[in-house]
Design a protein around this motif. Sequence first.
Motif, PDB file in Angstrom:
ATOM      1  N   TYR A   1       2.836   4.128  -9.275  1.00 17.63           N
ATOM      2  CA  TYR A   1       2.137   5.222  -8.606  1.00 17.63           C
ATOM      3  C   TYR A   1       1.047   5.795  -9.504  1.00 17.63           C
ATOM      4  O   TYR A   1      -0.044   6.134  -9.035  1.00 17.63           O
ATOM      5  CB  TYR A   1       3.128   6.310  -8.211  1.00 17.63           C
ATOM      6  CG  TYR A   1       2.489   7.448  -7.468  1.00 17.63           C
ATOM      7  CD1 TYR A   1       1.953   7.261  -6.198  1.00 17.63           C
ATOM      8  CD2 TYR A   1       2.413   8.714  -8.038  1.00 17.63           C
ATOM      9  CE1 TYR A   1       1.351   8.307  -5.519  1.00 17.63           C
ATOM     10  CE2 TYR A   1       1.825   9.767  -7.355  1.00 17.63           C
ATOM     11  CZ  TYR A   1       1.295   9.557  -6.102  1.00 17.63           C
ATOM     12  OH  TYR A   1       0.691  10.583  -5.431  1.00 17.63           O
TER      13      TYR A   1
ATOM     14  N   LEU B   1       0.806  -1.227   0.000  1.00 16.79           N
ATOM     15  CA  LEU B   1       0.000   0.000   0.000  1.00 16.79           C
ATOM     16  C   LEU B   1       0.837   1.274   0.000  1.00 16.79           C
ATOM     17  O   LEU B   1       0.296   2.362   0.239  1.00 16.79           O
ATOM     18  CB  LEU B   1      -0.929   0.013   1.213  1.00 16.79           C
ATOM     19  CG  LEU B   1      -1.983  -1.089   1.264  1.00 16.79           C
ATOM     20  CD1 LEU B   1      -2.726  -1.038   2.592  1.00 16.79           C
ATOM     21  CD2 LEU B   1      -2.965  -0.971   0.101  1.00 16.79           C
ATOM     22  N   ARG B   2       2.121   1.180  -0.285  1.00 13.15           N
ATOM     23  CA  ARG B   2       2.983   2.355  -0.183  1.00 13.15           C
ATOM     24  C   ARG B   2       2.610   3.429  -1.205  1.00 13.15           C
ATOM     25  O   ARG B   2       2.717   4.631  -0.918  1.00 13.15           O
ATOM     26  CB  ARG B   2       4.441   1.940  -0.332  1.00 13.15           C
ATOM     27  CG  ARG B   2       4.952   1.153   0.869  1.00 13.15           C
ATOM     28  CD  ARG B   2       6.321   0.541   0.601  1.00 13.15           C
ATOM     29  NE  ARG B   2       7.316   1.560   0.300  1.00 13.15           N
ATOM     30  CZ  ARG B   2       8.587   1.269  -0.011  1.00 13.15           C
ATOM     31  NH1 ARG B   2       8.994  -0.006  -0.057  1.00 13.15           N
ATOM     32  NH2 ARG B   2       9.431   2.238  -0.277  1.00 13.15           N
ATOM     33  N   ASN B   3       2.175   3.021  -2.401  1.00 16.16           N
ATOM     34  CA  ASN B   3       1.748   4.019  -3.386  1.00 16.16           C
ATOM     35  C   ASN B   3       0.541   4.808  -2.883  1.00 16.16           C
ATOM     36  O   ASN B   3       0.475   6.037  -3.026  1.00 16.16           O
ATOM     37  CB  ASN B   3       1.410   3.333  -4.714  1.00 16.16           C
ATOM     38  CG  ASN B   3       2.651   2.926  -5.487  1.00 16.16           C
ATOM     39  OD1 ASN B   3       3.690   3.582  -5.413  1.00 16.16           O
ATOM     40  ND2 ASN B   3       2.549   1.831  -6.233  1.00 16.16           N
ATOM     41  N   TYR B   4      -0.425   4.107  -2.300  1.00 14.95           N
ATOM     42  CA  TYR B   4      -1.625   4.783  -1.786  1.00 14.95           C
ATOM     43  C   TYR B   4      -1.289   5.637  -0.562  1.00 14.95           C
ATOM     44  O   TYR B   4      -1.877   6.710  -0.379  1.00 14.95           O
ATOM     45  CB  TYR B   4      -2.694   3.746  -1.446  1.00 14.95           C
ATOM     46  CG  TYR B   4      -3.246   3.041  -2.654  1.00 14.95           C
ATOM     47  CD1 TYR B   4      -4.260   3.609  -3.406  1.00 14.95           C
ATOM     48  CD2 TYR B   4      -2.750   1.799  -3.060  1.00 14.95           C
ATOM     49  CE1 TYR B   4      -4.769   2.969  -4.535  1.00 14.95           C
ATOM     50  CE2 TYR B   4      -3.254   1.149  -4.171  1.00 14.95           C
ATOM     51  CZ  TYR B   4      -4.265   1.737  -4.905  1.00 14.95           C
ATOM     52  OH  TYR B   4      -4.764   1.093  -6.015  1.00 14.95           O
ATOM     53  N   GLU B   5      -0.370   5.163   0.249  1.00 13.73           N
ATOM     54  CA  GLU B   5       0.045   5.961   1.409  1.00 13.73           C
ATOM     55  C   GLU B   5       0.690   7.262   0.962  1.00 13.73           C
ATOM     56  O   GLU B   5       0.391   8.344   1.512  1.00 13.73           O
ATOM     57  CB  GLU B   5       1.019   5.154   2.259  1.00 13.73           C
ATOM     58  CG  GLU B   5       1.549   5.913   3.472  1.00 13.73           C
ATOM     59  CD  GLU B   5       2.583   5.113   4.246  1.00 13.73           C
ATOM     60  OE1 GLU B   5       3.112   5.651   5.229  1.00 13.73           O
ATOM     61  OE2 GLU B   5       2.877   3.973   3.842  1.00 13.73           O
ATOM     62  N   TYR B   6       1.548   7.188  -0.053  1.00 17.02           N
ATOM     63  CA  TYR B   6       2.178   8.406  -0.568  1.00 17.02           C
ATOM     64  C   TYR B   6       1.140   9.324  -1.209  1.00 17.02           C
ATOM     65  O   TYR B   6       1.205  10.548  -1.061  1.00 17.02           O
ATOM     66  CB  TYR B   6       3.257   8.032  -1.588  1.00 17.02           C
ATOM     67  CG  TYR B   6       3.994   9.216  -2.154  1.00 17.02           C
ATOM     68  CD1 TYR B   6       5.005   9.849  -1.437  1.00 17.02           C
ATOM     69  CD2 TYR B   6       3.671   9.715  -3.417  1.00 17.02           C
ATOM     70  CE1 TYR B   6       5.671  10.946  -1.953  1.00 17.02           C
ATOM     71  CE2 TYR B   6       4.339  10.804  -3.944  1.00 17.02           C
ATOM     72  CZ  TYR B   6       5.340  11.423  -3.211  1.00 17.02           C
ATOM     73  OH  TYR B   6       5.993  12.511  -3.725  1.00 17.02           O
TER      74      TYR B   6
ATOM     75  N   PHE C   1      -2.081   9.741  -0.491  1.00 18.57           N
ATOM     76  CA  PHE C   1      -2.984  10.406   0.439  1.00 18.57           C
ATOM     77  C   PHE C   1      -2.269  11.244   1.500  1.00 18.57           C
ATOM     78  O   PHE C   1      -2.911  12.063   2.164  1.00 18.57           O
ATOM     79  CB  PHE C   1      -3.868   9.371   1.138  1.00 18.57           C
ATOM     80  CG  PHE C   1      -4.908   8.758   0.242  1.00 18.57           C
ATOM     81  CD1 PHE C   1      -5.984   9.504  -0.194  1.00 18.57           C
ATOM     82  CD2 PHE C   1      -4.790   7.444  -0.191  1.00 18.57           C
ATOM     83  CE1 PHE C   1      -6.950   8.945  -1.029  1.00 18.57           C
ATOM     84  CE2 PHE C   1      -5.745   6.877  -1.018  1.00 18.57           C
ATOM     85  CZ  PHE C   1      -6.820   7.632  -1.446  1.00 18.57           C
ATOM     86  N   THR C   2      -0.967  11.073   1.650  1.00 18.55           N
ATOM     87  CA  THR C   2      -0.293  11.775   2.747  1.00 18.55           C
ATOM     88  C   THR C   2       0.911  12.601   2.330  1.00 18.55           C
ATOM     89  O   THR C   2       1.247  13.579   3.019  1.00 18.55           O
ATOM     90  CB  THR C   2       0.163  10.763   3.816  1.00 18.55           C
ATOM     91  OG1 THR C   2       1.095   9.832   3.234  1.00 18.55           O
ATOM     92  CG2 THR C   2      -1.020  10.002   4.388  1.00 18.55           C
ATOM     93  N   LYS C   3       1.574  12.279   1.227  1.00 19.30           N
ATOM     94  CA  LYS C   3       2.862  12.902   0.943  1.00 19.30           C
ATOM     95  C   LYS C   3       2.970  13.587  -0.417  1.00 19.30           C
ATOM     96  O   LYS C   3       3.895  14.380  -0.621  1.00 19.30           O
ATOM     97  CB  LYS C   3       3.986  11.866   1.055  1.00 19.30           C
ATOM     98  CG  LYS C   3       4.088  11.222   2.433  1.00 19.30           C
ATOM     99  CD  LYS C   3       5.194  10.174   2.461  1.00 19.30           C
ATOM    100  CE  LYS C   3       5.287   9.498   3.831  1.00 19.30           C
ATOM    101  NZ  LYS C   3       6.337   8.460   3.869  1.00 19.30           N
ATOM    102  N   ASP C   4       2.086  13.271  -1.364  1.00 17.98           N
ATOM    103  CA  ASP C   4       2.197  13.871  -2.696  1.00 17.98           C
ATOM    104  C   ASP C   4       1.945  15.376  -2.585  1.00 17.98           C
ATOM    105  O   ASP C   4       0.855  15.796  -2.166  1.00 17.98           O
ATOM    106  CB  ASP C   4       1.195  13.238  -3.661  1.00 17.98           C
ATOM    107  CG  ASP C   4       1.506  13.585  -5.111  1.00 17.98           C
ATOM    108  OD1 ASP C   4       2.032  14.687  -5.353  1.00 17.98           O
ATOM    109  OD2 ASP C   4       1.230  12.758  -5.989  1.00 17.98           O
TER     110      ASP C   4
END
Length: 328
Positions: A296, A71-76, A78-81
């Motif tokens: 991503y 889930l690292r792509n989704y985490e980035y 929703f939180t870091k992009d």
Amino acid sequence: MTTTAPTAESDLGAGRRQRKPRRPQRRWAIWFMLAPAIAGLVIFFVYPLLASVYYSFTRFDLVSPPEWIGLRNYEYLFTKDPRVVEAVFNTLWFVVVLVPAKIVFALAVAGLLARAKRASGFWRTLFYLPALVPPVASVVAFVFLFNPGTGPVNQILGALGLGKPLWFNDPALAKPSLVLLGVWVMGDIMIIFLAGLLDVPRELYEASSLDGATGPQKFRYVTLPSISPVLVFAAVTGVIAAIQYFTEAAVTSSVASGKATVGEGSGAGLGYPNGSLLTYTQWLYVRGFSNYQLGYASALAVVLFIVAAIILVFMLRRFKAFTPEGDR
């Protein structure tokens, strides 16, 4: 020696026995005729959708094999992009402003053309022609017309003493300027509205006139209910197009900024001016095909598909009550 005459029941049974072998053949014929459509659906929709879902859980750059990262792509996303929020805001702005403006203007023009008695064919053709212009050509023409320094629009405004806005070079006016472009090319929706208005029975207007209804009341209680399926179609297709808004915004940013490429490098200059024209699909394009972050980009695409599906289901459920079928 006695013979028995065939009865109607025996003839009917024999006919049924003779027809039974044909049923499998008919089924195969039906499947054979449906095969091209099913194959196209699987190849161009189902497989890309499932592949995007899989790649969204991987690190993939089109060169190396996909690497599973969960889930690292989704985490980035929703939180870091840093720019996805800006892209989402601009896309929703086009959904909320461009779609209603295009529908209202197309309906108003269709109403005027439905009342036209003379040269109606000429006016219908005139309002429909902009819809035939390719999107890139229409964008380039609009950027030229609204050029802050040499554009004809600013020349006229300057002569009238109304100032010279920056239009596509101003972050506050860039999106409204694209709305003007969208309204200009509303000929396809206008033609559909015109067909719906001409299909409204004249008897309903005559009956409402006998009841003492005014013009606005006729529009509210006769016209709108009669063309409600057309309105639902225009709203749904308009929202789908606005969610995927790409070509006009990307070409406008490219032409207005003086760059010939869309999404070059990291996309720092994308959405000119000042990110005001950066849409969600443009950011997806940059991350996938400029930065080669296909994993991503697939996550961005999956989220876009889910959000679009939710919005469209909500719209159809809400609009069902306004259609003739929903009133039953």
